[in-house]
Design a protein around this motif. Structure first.
Motif, PDB file in Angstrom:
ATOM      1  N   LYS A   1       8.905   3.832   8.687  1.00  0.00           N
ATOM      2  CA  LYS A   1       7.786   3.231   9.116  1.00  0.00           C
ATOM      3  C   LYS A   1       8.401   1.671   9.258  1.00  0.00           C
ATOM      4  CE  LYS A   1       2.747   2.293   7.966  1.00  0.00           C
ATOM      5  NZ  LYS A   1       1.908   2.108   6.780  1.00  0.00           N
ATOM      6  N   PHE A   2       8.962   1.118   8.066  1.00  0.00           N
ATOM      7  CA  PHE A   2       9.175  -0.083   8.015  1.00  0.00           C
ATOM      8  C   PHE A   2      10.675  -0.573   8.340  1.00  0.00           C
ATOM      9  CE2 PHE A   2       4.972  -1.554   6.525  1.00  0.00           C
ATOM     10  CZ  PHE A   2       4.787  -0.380   5.465  1.00  0.00           C
ATOM     11  N   LYS A   3      11.185   0.327   9.203  1.00  0.00           N
ATOM     12  CA  LYS A   3      13.022   0.120   9.533  1.00  0.00           C
ATOM     13  C   LYS A   3      13.187  -1.324   9.764  1.00  0.00           C
ATOM     14  CE  LYS A   3      12.608   2.338  14.205  1.00  0.00           C
ATOM     15  NZ  LYS A   3      11.439   2.152  14.312  1.00  0.00           N
ATOM     16  N   GLU A   4      12.165  -2.002  10.716  1.00  0.00           N
ATOM     17  CA  GLU A   4      13.135  -3.352  11.170  1.00  0.00           C
ATOM     18  C   GLU A   4      12.684  -4.414   9.958  1.00  0.00           C
ATOM     19  OE1 GLU A   4       8.794  -3.050  12.303  1.00  0.00           O
ATOM     20  OE2 GLU A   4      10.478  -1.832  12.593  1.00  0.00           O
ATOM     21  N   TYR A   5      12.027  -3.836   8.798  1.00  0.00           N
ATOM     22  CA  TYR A   5      11.936  -4.821   7.614  1.00  0.00           C
ATOM     23  C   TYR A   5      12.739  -4.337   6.323  1.00  0.00           C
ATOM     24  CZ  TYR A   5       8.357  -7.105  10.243  1.00  0.00           C
ATOM     25  OH  TYR A   5       7.317  -7.741  11.071  1.00  0.00           O
TER      26      TYR A   5
ATOM     27  N   PRO B   1      16.790  -0.720  -0.056  1.00  0.00           N
ATOM     28  CA  PRO B   1      15.805   0.223   0.729  1.00  0.00           C
ATOM     29  C   PRO B   1      15.493   1.536   0.128  1.00  0.00           C
ATOM     30  CG  PRO B   1      17.479  -0.860   2.162  1.00  0.00           C
ATOM     31  CD  PRO B   1      17.827  -1.153   0.662  1.00  0.00           C
ATOM     32  N   ASP B   2      16.561   2.118  -0.740  1.00  0.00           N
ATOM     33  CA  ASP B   2      16.254   3.678  -1.185  1.00  0.00           C
ATOM     34  C   ASP B   2      15.105   3.522  -2.338  1.00  0.00           C
ATOM     35  OD1 ASP B   2      18.202   4.220   0.422  1.00  0.00           O
ATOM     36  OD2 ASP B   2      19.935   4.059  -0.813  1.00  0.00           O
TER      37      ASP B   2
ATOM     38  N   LYS C   1       0.964  -1.307  -0.019  1.00  0.00           N
ATOM     39  CA  LYS C   1      -0.148  -0.147  -0.034  1.00  0.00           C
ATOM     40  C   LYS C   1       0.809   1.224   0.000  1.00  0.00           C
ATOM     41  CE  LYS C   1      -4.350   1.270   2.233  1.00  0.00           C
ATOM     42  NZ  LYS C   1      -3.965   2.614   2.499  1.00  0.00           N
ATOM     43  N   ALA C   2       2.001   1.035   0.760  1.00  0.00           N
ATOM     44  CA  ALA C   2       2.692   2.363   1.022  1.00  0.00           C
ATOM     45  C   ALA C   2       3.610   2.616  -0.359  1.00  0.00           C
ATOM     46  CB  ALA C   2       3.797   2.330   2.119  1.00  0.00           C
ATOM     47  N   VAL C   3       4.105   1.642  -1.120  1.00  0.00           N
ATOM     48  CA  VAL C   3       4.742   1.788  -2.251  1.00  0.00           C
ATOM     49  C   VAL C   3       3.795   2.357  -3.280  1.00  0.00           C
ATOM     50  CG1 VAL C   3       5.706   0.478  -4.045  1.00  0.00           C
ATOM     51  CG2 VAL C   3       6.306  -0.055  -1.926  1.00  0.00           C
ATOM     52  N   LYS C   4       2.272   1.840  -3.252  1.00  0.00           N
ATOM     53  CA  LYS C   4       1.489   2.214  -4.152  1.00  0.00           C
ATOM     54  C   LYS C   4       1.456   3.840  -4.205  1.00  0.00           C
ATOM     55  CE  LYS C   4      -2.927   1.496  -6.485  1.00  0.00           C
ATOM     56  NZ  LYS C   4      -2.491   2.867  -7.300  1.00  0.00           N
ATOM     57  N   GLU C   5       1.401   4.432  -2.790  1.00  0.00           N
ATOM     58  CA  GLU C   5       1.270   5.778  -2.628  1.00  0.00           C
ATOM     59  C   GLU C   5       2.443   6.780  -3.246  1.00  0.00           C
ATOM     60  OE1 GLU C   5       0.751   5.568   1.448  1.00  0.00           O
ATOM     61  OE2 GLU C   5      -1.336   4.812   1.271  1.00  0.00           O
TER      62      GLU C   5
ATOM     63  N   LEU D   1       7.935  10.838   0.692  1.00  0.00           N
ATOM     64  CA  LEU D   1       7.348   9.487   1.099  1.00  0.00           C
ATOM     65  C   LEU D   1       8.340   8.291   1.245  1.00  0.00           C
ATOM     66  CD1 LEU D   1       4.032   9.882  -1.443  1.00  0.00           C
ATOM     67  CD2 LEU D   1       4.204   9.652   1.138  1.00  0.00           C
ATOM     68  N   VAL D   2       9.228   8.385   0.460  1.00  0.00           N
ATOM     69  CA  VAL D   2      10.125   7.279   0.408  1.00  0.00           C
ATOM     70  C   VAL D   2      10.948   7.246   1.731  1.00  0.00           C
ATOM     71  CG1 VAL D   2      12.315   6.094  -0.266  1.00  0.00           C
ATOM     72  CG2 VAL D   2      10.733   7.054  -1.843  1.00  0.00           C
ATOM     73  N   GLU D   3      11.211   8.488   2.426  1.00  0.00           N
ATOM     74  CA  GLU D   3      12.065   8.479   3.739  1.00  0.00           C
ATOM     75  C   GLU D   3      10.823   8.218   4.735  1.00  0.00           C
ATOM     76  OE1 GLU D   3      14.987   8.807   4.009  1.00  0.00           O
ATOM     77  OE2 GLU D   3      14.951   9.162   1.878  1.00  0.00           O
ATOM     78  N   GLU D   4       9.561   8.442   4.738  1.00  0.00           N
ATOM     79  CA  GLU D   4       8.527   7.866   5.634  1.00  0.00           C
ATOM     80  C   GLU D   4       8.628   6.467   5.683  1.00  0.00           C
ATOM     81  OE1 GLU D   4       4.747   9.312   4.807  1.00  0.00           O
ATOM     82  OE2 GLU D   4       5.670  11.477   4.646  1.00  0.00           O
TER      83      GLU D   4
END
Lengths: 344, 244, 1092
Positions: free
Chosen positions: C230-234, C241-242, C206-210, C223-226
């Motif tokens: 949000k998903f730092k442990e994944y 990740p960038d 969902k986040a990637v779609k946004e 949004l990428v930074e957010e």
């Protein structure tokens, strides 16, 4: 000395031939180039060649007997033995060519008289009978009425005719013209006379000069027939050209020059040469496709309209030739020794 | 109104076949008709016949000729299936020295594999090249292993024929028999059923109500090599023999 | 009643005693020692002969026509999929014939409810390949045990290893090839199955779609930074990740397939996407006729409410296309299509054409550079210049519009109501007004543009009864100079518009879609269009006249000849638009579409909704390896041109898979699995794939699943044997010219010829399914094994999946089972068991089968399996003069979606309407190889007796044509001094030496025999596919140290794909169509150099 070499040669070819025969009988058709597009190959050519010699030489000897040419009549025994040996070799070669050799006896029992091959069994039995009778008569030196010789001529010419009819029946791959039976007739007698001359020469019979005159006549007649045949068919294969140049023209020249020493070998040369022309007529006639593009509709081994005898086929042919020669040699030796014992 | 499409010709011919089977065998007169206007040269008949009768390399009962004619851009391509015509006058039967092949009362020319000596005289006698000889070859003989589709028996003439060395049909002449083993069980011949152009018709032409009779009578049909007067039983529509 | 009794007893006996005797095929150890081949059949031979020595008495019914010796299934000797009956003799597939129940083999096919026993003596028609199917199944070169390479990739040196060892190695990885000197650690499936939590994958998706939808550059970065917070442990599970829009490491497992149909494709998608969580499951559509499918897709977009995005958008599109209703048409133009030789189905189409040809109901014309067998029966053959197909169509369109021969009643309908009024099943947007933005047609004019406010609407969700608010912005047409706004799907108030509009509304420059089409068609005179195509102008006019004089019963039926060019998409779009002019869609004799019984259970009331029967579905996200998405939206966007093309419209872009892996763009790949795939052979310039496949750095692990060592599987590290099409399950689906609703089902008909293994405690043959099940078992993937579907519903055997699909098909698509098939009576149950008496327990266990599909559906499943699938009766596919299984929606003559989509190489938008564009490379630059002397246009075709390498083992078919040839016009031949049988080398600008380097020391020169013909356009040369095969049993290889000699018959002839032009910019890929994704098969210019 000549005999020693002769025997050695025969033994070698017999063994070589036997190897080929053994391999064929064990491994089977895969060694052969027999195919469905050209159903009859080398062995059938060898067969019609052998039967040609067998009937041809008997015909010519009977012919001489009729015209009372004493010089040649003493060849009757030799001719009968030669006929028997070449006839049996001929039948053997057709047997080997069969898909089911073990069923050859059917040729003689459930005979179909509308089939030329059906007649074959019948005529060849009569011819063999006549040959045996000739042998017995010549053995006990009984003089015989000309009626017998006429019967001999009739039977032998019928045998040749039947043989030629084998390939002349329409509507299948019928042969190009009526010249064919004539050509067949002449070449058969030619080969018979040639081989007879060779044997007569070998056995030191002194009547070879007369035979060579007959041979010369036959060679010329054959040349004429061949030319007519070529003209009527319009095409000529290179095998035929080689045959005409070597096994027809050269013998004519040699016979005209009448060089004694070569005479016996000229007979052999003509006899063997006839195999080439019979093979050529047999194969070229079968190469005609029933329809345009027939060969390109399906490509599988045995369906291509081309034929070259395989190595094994040649080996077995060598065997057949050496078989007939051995058959003749043994038969002749036993007859002569038997007659000399009787004389004593 | 949606015009109700009539039944596939295979169903019609199958019923004709079943009707013919009720008649005694000598009353039946099997014949085939090939409408060359519908033959698209797909060769399915050739291959189906191979598969049905387990035909080895070098044995083929039905082939399709492909002929191109004309000059660019007015080009023509013609496709002509050729097979045994089961002629009424049979040069092949005459040529057989041991009476191993005969013209049956229902018109089919068959071969008795146990009687044929393999002399191949009939191959030379047939003007249509419809006979071939089984020299005992296998498609997968030179591969790591001979495969089951070549080992399973053929059901020709309603017998089981295993192609083992020395046994018939190896060494015999072989030919089309209109799939006699199928007809007797109420099935149409293999080349008829698999003809995707619906160009191959089969049936008893004595039966006036059969499809094949209907079509033969409503079209000018020809036979191959008419001049030989062998009265073949395979008729063609749209045959241009001059191209052959 | 007595008879019923003992049949029942018989069925019970079969079930209890099921095959206690050991499965006789298992006893013949297929892979004793090294021979990995089907070598132990000696026992089978003896068994075959021992069992029935007796003579067949005349009264005895022909054994192969008895019901208990016949199983119905579906052929796969090409993609047509004709229904076949396999006739069995002692467990051997002895003979194959057509299945009379199938509409593929008879017209009409027999009634579906014909009792089974009545169908056994009716054999139907199939093509020569179908007949030769037994030679594919019983192929002496089939592999029956797992192979692992013992030399470099492609060296064809193998050793046999156990199934368990192979699965263990590919899952756990490690230094798998250390023993042959490759000291590199290979990541197995467990290493790259990084993201394992379904919930997280859903949120991340969902986040990637946004991020993707965010147009503003800066906002996108933030949004990428957010996302990263949000998903730092994944973050460790992501490829980069960038760039979260590349997706998780799971995407570094790519599964590609050649020929795969439904059932197996659902199995693969469940494994790859729903359980493993990778987006990379790709087919081969673009090598076949991609642009045909995706032109159909573009024309099928509907403006409707999209539940996922909760807004109005272009949606509900389908990847499909139309073909002509062959049996009922009066005039057909076959363009680049040859139904007598290929084109989805000689058996399916030929009989319908020849029957109507002879009774004068049909005339047809063929447009094809080659005089095909179809052209041989055509009214007229038009040898067009390859690559100019759109010009011909636009010429016809011009004539039709000029002479007002179009169906104006149909074209003026703007919405569904207007169409209903005219009893038209479909309608198109010819009259809709399009805004002209800086001289180029762009979006449709909307109500809000001319002051009509957006309408507020509410969407009630049936299940959750939740209400969603959205607004609807109407479309606009002009009628007698007045604008009318409307809803395209409005069924009540019909709206019609003027066809020709070129004006201004509210200061906005607008044209009607039809006007735009007219302007495209009138760019050239008919003479000029004819000149471009190299044909006579009269041909175009004559065809246009004939095409418009049969009402709806005319059609232009197109195939690869039209789509497989760099301009393929627009060639297709032009011809499908031509059909629109006479509005023949969904009409009898016009253009129709396929329809299949839903096997996934998505329709209301169907027993098993397999999409939902998954305990914990992953949501795969991220751009896939073939970049099916919009370049501009991705975080990789760095201006034009992109490093490699992106495909917003096309998917299954076969030519991109391996080269993209080679370029590691958009990301590197760790594991490639190929199933029944031969990209190195089937792709134009497919040899470029070899360079990537042999490079262990570019693809660390290559796994193949194939029935022989094929032209591409030879480069794999591991090859798992597979079942042939007579030994396995598949749901073949249908083809557009089949108007009946169908679902042909491929099912096991003979005992498997491969080794048997144990997975999830179940005995099953090695095949694609058992490999995927075994990997799932080892990894513990959800959706497989115990409770794989749901609580108490295991997924341990392939049948657990497939028999549920058969139940769905048997149930039908109407609620309360109103549309379901009858139950099989006792007689048919008896035949069902008897006919499978030879199948071992590893494949057929009636107890497990019944459990898999549920006892209440068992008798219906048997009814369907007995018939080889489900087939609607012939007449039920038509109602009055229309097809019953209708497309029935809007057809886009102008596509707004397409007009908004940007070309990823040039940044320009695509044309929204049919147009003619010349042949170019992917940057739009013309290709001028003629200058270097390459002046013969190379095209391909198919003999009906060959497919691609799949028919290599069919010796019967090779007897029809042992080797192919290069077809050349007699004029060209004379100029080059060539005659029939001359040997020539084929070269092109991108392969000047004409060499195929197999990268294993073997080089093949592209050399072929010439065949001179009148039946091809001068300047064009052609060769047929399926020859020049360098593997699949034609080359030698070593297994366990033992040399296995190849069979040279299978490698004869020439295969010119390696000489086909590569794209100058991409270098390692063939020429491509950027819109439809098709590969270019027919735009290569070659030179023929004679060789003594």
């Amino acid at each position: 000395m000549k005999q020693k070499i002769f025997l050695f040669l025969i033994a070698i070819s017999f063994i070589v031939g036997l190897i080929g025969l053994y391999r064929y009988l064990t491994i089977g058709h895969s060694l052969l180039n027999l195919n469905s597009a050209v159903p009859w190959g080398l062995w059938v050519a060898v067969y019609i060649w052998f039967v040609g010699i067998s009937a041809g030489n008997y015909f010519i000897v009977m012919f001489w007997n009729i015209i009372k040419n004493k010089k040649l009549s003493n060849l009757t025994t030799i001719s009968a033995i030669l006929s028997l040996s070449t006839l049996s070799a001929g039948l053997l070669s057709i047997l080997l060519d069969l898909g089911h050799i073990e069923r050859f006896y059917k040729l003689f029992i459930s005979v179909n008289f509308s089939s030329v091959m059906g007649w074959m069994g019948f005529f060849y039995s009569i011819f063999t009978f006549i040959l045996l009778v000739t042998l017995v008569l010549s053995f006990i030196k009984k003089d015989v009425t000309t009626k017998f010789y006429v019967a001999g001529i009739v039977i032998s010419s019928l045998v040749i005719l039947v043989e030629s009819m084998l390939f002349a029946r329409p509507p299948g791959k019928h042969w190009h013209s009526i010249i064919f039976p004539i050509h067949f007739f002449v070449t058969s007698i030619l080969s018979g006379t040639g081989i007879l001359m060779f044997i007569a020469g070998l056995l030191k019979k002194d009547n070879t000069s007369l035979i060579s005159k007959t041979l010369l006549v036959l060679l010329i007649v054959n040349l004429v027939v061949e030319i007519i045949d070529i003209v009527s068919m319009g095409t000529i294969s290179n095998l035929k050209i080689i045959y005409l140049l070597t096994a027809n023209l050269i013998p004519i020249i040699l016979l005209i020059l009448n060089i004694h020493t070569l005479k016996t070998f000229v007979g052999l040369f003509c006899g063997i040469g006839v195999l080439a022309t019979k093979y050529d007529s047999l194969i070229t006639a079968q190469l005609k496709q029933p329809f345009k593009g027939f060969e390109n509709a399906f490509f599988e081994p045995g369906l291509a309209f081309s034929y070259i005898p395989s190595f094994t086929e040649w080996l077995v042919t060598i065997f057949l030739i050496s078989f007939s020669v051995t058959f003749f040699y043994v038969f002749y030796k036993s007859i002569t020794s038997l007659s000399s014992k009787l004389v004593r | 109104m949606s015009t109700k499409i009539k039944e596939d010709i295979l169903i019609r011919m199958q019923n004709d076949l079943k009707r013919a089977l009720t008649k005694p065998v000598e009353k039946r007169k099997w014949a085939m008709l090939i409408d060359l206007r519908k033959c698209v040269g797909c060769h399915a008949c050739t291959i189906a016949c191979k598969a049905e009768n387990v035909l080895p390399p070098g044995v083929v009962y039905r082939r399709v000729l492909e002929i191109e004619s004309g000059k660019y851009p007015d080009v023509e391509r013609h496709f002509v299936p050729v097979l045994c015509n089961h002629c009424d006058k049979t040069p092949c039967v005459d040529a057989c020295p041991v009476k191993a092949t005969k013209k049956r009362v229902d018109g089919i020319v068959d071969i008795d594999y146990n009687h044929c000596i393999g002399c191949r005289a009939c191959l030379n006698a047939c003007p249509y090249g419809a006979r071939t000889s089984d020299f005992g070859k296998f498609y997968t003989q030179d591969t790591p292993k001979i495969q089951p589709y070549e080992l399973r028996p053929a059901f020709e003439y309603q017998k089981k024929w295993y192609r083992k060395k020395g046994n018939s049909p190896i060494g015999n002449a072989r030919k089309c028999h209109f799939c006699l083993h199928r007809i007797e069980s109420g099935l149409l011949p293999e080349c008829v059923v698999t003809c995707i152009g619906k160009a191959t018709y089969f049936g008893d032409i004595e039966d006036k109500s059969s499809l094949i009779f209907e079509i033969i009578n409503s079209n000018n049909v020809k036979v191959l090599k008419e001049k030989l007067k062998l009265k073949p039983r395979v008729y063609y529509i749209g045959l241009k023999e001059e191209l052959l | 009643m007595k008879e019923e009794k003992n049949i029942e007893k018989f069925c019970k006996k079969i079930i209890e005693l099921k095959l206690t005797r050991r499965d006789f095929l298992k006893s013949s150890v297929f892979l004793g020692g090294s021979a990995i081949l089907l070598s132990e059949l000696e026992k089978l031979y003896a068994l075959v002969e021992k069992v029935s020595k007796d003579k067949l008495t005349t009264i005895q019914q022909y054994e192969l026509s008895k019901a208990e010796n016949i199983l119905h299934t579906v052929c796969l000797q090409c993609n047509t999929g004709c229904g076949i009956k396999v006739k069995l003799f002692n467990g051997i597939a002895a003979k194959i014939d057509g299945n009379p129940y199938s509409p593929w083999t008879m017209t009409p096919h027999i009634n579906y409810q014909t009792p089974l026993v009545e169908s056994t003596t009716i054999d139907a028609a199939i093509c020569p390949k179908g007949q030769a199917g037994v030679q594919t199944v019983y192929d002496p070169y089939r592999i029956v045990k797992v192979l692992k390479r013992t030399g470099p990739r492609g060296s064809n040196k193998w050793k046999t290893i156990s199934f368990e060892q192979a699965i263990n190695e590919i899952v756990n990885g490690g230094k798998l090839f250390a023993d042959i000197g490759e000291d590199r650690y290979i990541e197995g499936f467990k290493d790259i199955w990084a993201l394992r939590d379904a919930k997280i994958s859903k949120d991340m998706a969902k986040a990637v779609k946004e991020i993707l939808d965010e147009k503003d550059k800066e906002k996108k970065k933030s949004l990428v930074e957010e996302f990263k917070i949000k998903f730092k442990e994944y973050l460790h599970t992501l490829i980069d990740p960038d760039h979260p829009d590349l997706g998780p490491k799971n995407n570094q497992f790519v599964f590609m397939w050649g020929r795969m149909k439904a059932g197996r494709s659902d199995f693969v998608n469940r494994f790859v996407k729903d359980s493993f969580g990778s987006v990379n499951a790709h087919g081969h559509t673009t090598v076949c006729q991609g642009s045909l499918y995706f032109a159909g897709k573009v024309m099928s977009y509907q403006w409707d409410y999209d539940e996922k995005d909760a807004k109005m958008k272009w949606t509900k599109e389908k990847k499909f296309y139309w073909q002509c209703d062959t049996a009922n048409s009066e005039f057909i133009i076959f363009v680049g299509a040859s139904p007598f030789e290929a084109n989805y189905g000689p058996p399916l189409r030929v009989g319908k054409i020849t029957e109507n040809l002879v009774n004068k109901k049909l005339k047809f014309v063929v447009i094809d550079p080659r005089f095909s067998k179809t052209a041989a029966k055509a009214e007229k053959w038009i040898p067009i210049k390859p690559g100019t197909e759109a010009a011909f169509a636009l010429g016809m369109i011009r004539w039709i519009i000029e002479n007002k021969k179009y169906d104006s009643k149909y074209l003026t309908n703007a919405n569904k109501a207007a169409a209903k009024e005219d009893k038209e099943p479909t309608w198109c947007n010819a009259t809709w007004l399009v805004k002209i933005e800086d001289g180029k047609p762009g979006r449709f004019l909307r109500g809000s543009d001319i002051g009509v406010p957006k309408e507020k609407r509410i969407f009630k969700d049936k299940k959750t009864a939740e209400e969603k608010h959205y607004d609807f912005d109407a479309f606009v047409v002009l009628k007698n100079y007045k604008t009318i706004t409307f809803d395209p799907n409005d069924e009540n108030n019909p709206v019609e518009g003027d066809l020709f509009v070129n004006t201004e509304v509210n200061g906005i420059k607008v044209k009607s879609a039809f006007q735009i089409l007219w302007e495209e068609a009138s760019k050239n005179t008919i003479e000029k269009w004819a000149k471009i195509c190299g044909v006579k102008a009269d041909d175009i006019i004559e065809l246009a006249k004939e095409f418009t004089s049969h009402g709806k019963k005319a059609a232009a039926d197109i195939h690869r000849g039209v789509s497989q060019h760099t301009n393929g998409f627009y060639n297709v779009y032009a011809w499908l638009t031509l059909n629109l002019l006479i509005g023949n869609y969904d009409w009898k004799g016009g253009m129709v579409q396929l329809s299949t019984f839903n096997h996934l259970g998505e329709k209301e009331g169907q027993p098993y909704n397999l999409k939902k029967l998954h305990p914990d579905k992953m949501t795969p996200f991220g751009i896939d390896i073939i970049r099916h998405g919009e370049y501009e939206k991705s975080t990789l966007f760095k201006g034009y041109p992109a490093k490699r093309p992106w495909y917003p419209i096309a998917s299954d872009v076969y030519q991109e898979i391996i080269p993209s892996i080679g370029d590691a763009y958009p990301y590197p790949v760790k594991i490639l699995m190929m199933y029944m795939a031969a990209p190195t052979y089937s792709l134009p310039a497919g040899n470029t794939n070899i360079d990537v496949l042999v490079d262990t750095k570019k693809i660390p692990l290559v796994i193949a699943c194939d029935i022989t060592i094929g032209t591409s599987s030879m480069y794999a590290d591991y090859i798992f044997p597979d079942l042939s099409y007579l030994e396995r399950w598949e749901f073949h689906g249908s083809h557009p010219s089949v108007t009946q609703k169908v679902q042909p089902i491929r099912q096991p008909t003979i005992a498997p010829l491969v080794e048997t293994v144990k997975v999830f405690g179940e005995e099953m043959p090695i095949c694609l399914e058992s490999v995927l099940l075994a990997i799932a078992e080892k990894l513990g993937l959800k959706g497989f094994g115990k409770d794989g579907f749901a609580a108490g519903m295991d997924f341990k055997r392939p049948e657990d999946f497939y028999l549920k699909m058969v139940a769905n098909v048997a149930y039908g698509e109407k609620p309360e089972g109103k549309d379901s098939v009858p139950d099989a009576d006792l007689k048919e149950m008896k035949i069902f068991y008897e006919a499978r008496r030879h199948l071992p327990k590893s494949v057929f266990d009636p107890v497990k089968w019944e459990k898999a599909c549920g006892s209440e559906y068992w008798k219906k499943v048997v009814y369907v399996l007995n018939r080889g699938g489900r087939f609607q009766n012939y007449e039920d596919a038509y109602e009055a003069e229309q097809a019953k299984n209708k497309y029935g929606k809007l057809i886009n003559l102008y596509s707004e979606k397409l007009a908004k989509t940007k070309n990823s190489m040039t940044g320009e938008t695509f044309s929204g309407v049919a147009t003619f564009i010349p042949i170019t490379d992917c940057l739009g630059r013309p290709i001028e190889d003629e200058k270097e002397g390459y002046n013969l246009n190379l095209i391909t075709y198919r003999e009906i007796s060959q497919c691609k390498t799949r028919t290599a083992p069919n010796y019967w078919l090779l007897s029809l044509l042992p080797e192919n040839f290069i077809l050349i016009n007699s004029q060209d031949a004379k100029n080059l001094g060539l005659k029939d049988g001359s040997i020539v080398k084929v070269t092109s600008a991108s392969n000047p030496d004409g060499i195929l380097d197999l990268k294993n020391g073997r080089k093949i020169y592209i050399i072929g025999k010439v065949k001179v013909t009148e039946g091809i356009r001068p300047g064009v040369v052609a060769f047929s596919l399926g020859y020049g095969n360098w593997a699949t049993g034609s080359s030698d290889y070593i297994v366990d140290g033992k040399l296995i000699k190849g069979d040279s018959r299978r490698g004869k002839g020439v295969h010119c794909n390696p000489v086909m032009r590569t794209d100058p910019y991409l270098k390692n890929t063939c020429l491509v169509d950027l819109v439809g994704g098709s590969v270019s098969f027919y735009d290569t210019k070659v030179k023929l150099t004679p060789i003594s």
